[in-house]
Scaffold this motif. Sequence first.
Motif, short mmCIF file in Angstrom:
data_model
loop_
_atom_site.label_atom_id
_atom_site.label_comp_id
_atom_site.label_asym_id
_atom_site.label_seq_id
_atom_site.Cartn_x
_atom_site.Cartn_y
_atom_site.Cartn_z
N CYS A 285 8.11 67.81 33.75
CA CYS A 285 7.45 68.62 32.72
C CYS A 285 5.94 68.55 32.94
O CYS A 285 5.47 67.78 33.76
N CYS B 244 15.14 62.28 29.02
CA CYS B 244 15.70 63.12 27.96
C CYS B 244 17.17 62.78 27.73
O CYS B 244 17.91 62.50 28.68
N PHE C 132 17.91 69.45 25.67
CA PHE C 132 17.26 68.26 26.21
C PHE C 132 16.28 67.73 25.16
O PHE C 132 15.36 68.43 24.77
N THR C 133 16.50 66.50 24.73
CA THR C 133 15.63 65.88 23.74
C THR C 133 14.76 64.83 24.43
O THR C 133 15.28 63.83 24.92
N PRO C 134 13.44 65.05 24.50
CA PRO C 134 12.58 64.10 25.20
C PRO C 134 12.39 62.82 24.40
O PRO C 134 12.24 62.85 23.18
N HIS D 12 8.04 59.36 28.72
CA HIS D 12 7.85 59.65 30.14
C HIS D 12 7.64 58.36 30.92
O HIS D 12 7.26 57.34 30.37
#
Length: 88
Positions: A28, A41, A52-54, A57
């Motif tokens: 992303c 995710c 897709f649930t983040p 990172h």
Amino acid sequence: MSIPAYARSNFQTLLRAAGDGNLALMACLDAQTGSPRYVICAVGRDDGDYVFTPFGHLTDGNPYDAYLPPDPGDPDGFVRPDVQGETS
């Protein structure tokens, strides 16, 4: 320091997704900087579509340089960085 309920709940969701094999790593862009981020995710389904649930990172470089842990001598505090050249 107590971990807030929302963070515990999100962590449990992340663990369930991992246990079910429903995690993805997505490339992303950071919404603030435009820099590439590799985002962990949870993957779900909604009427046949993937959702897709983040959750966070992966950090660039050494993750030990990115975070400061809780202070073992102060249950409400965190270890503070050493600041070079700091004067009192």
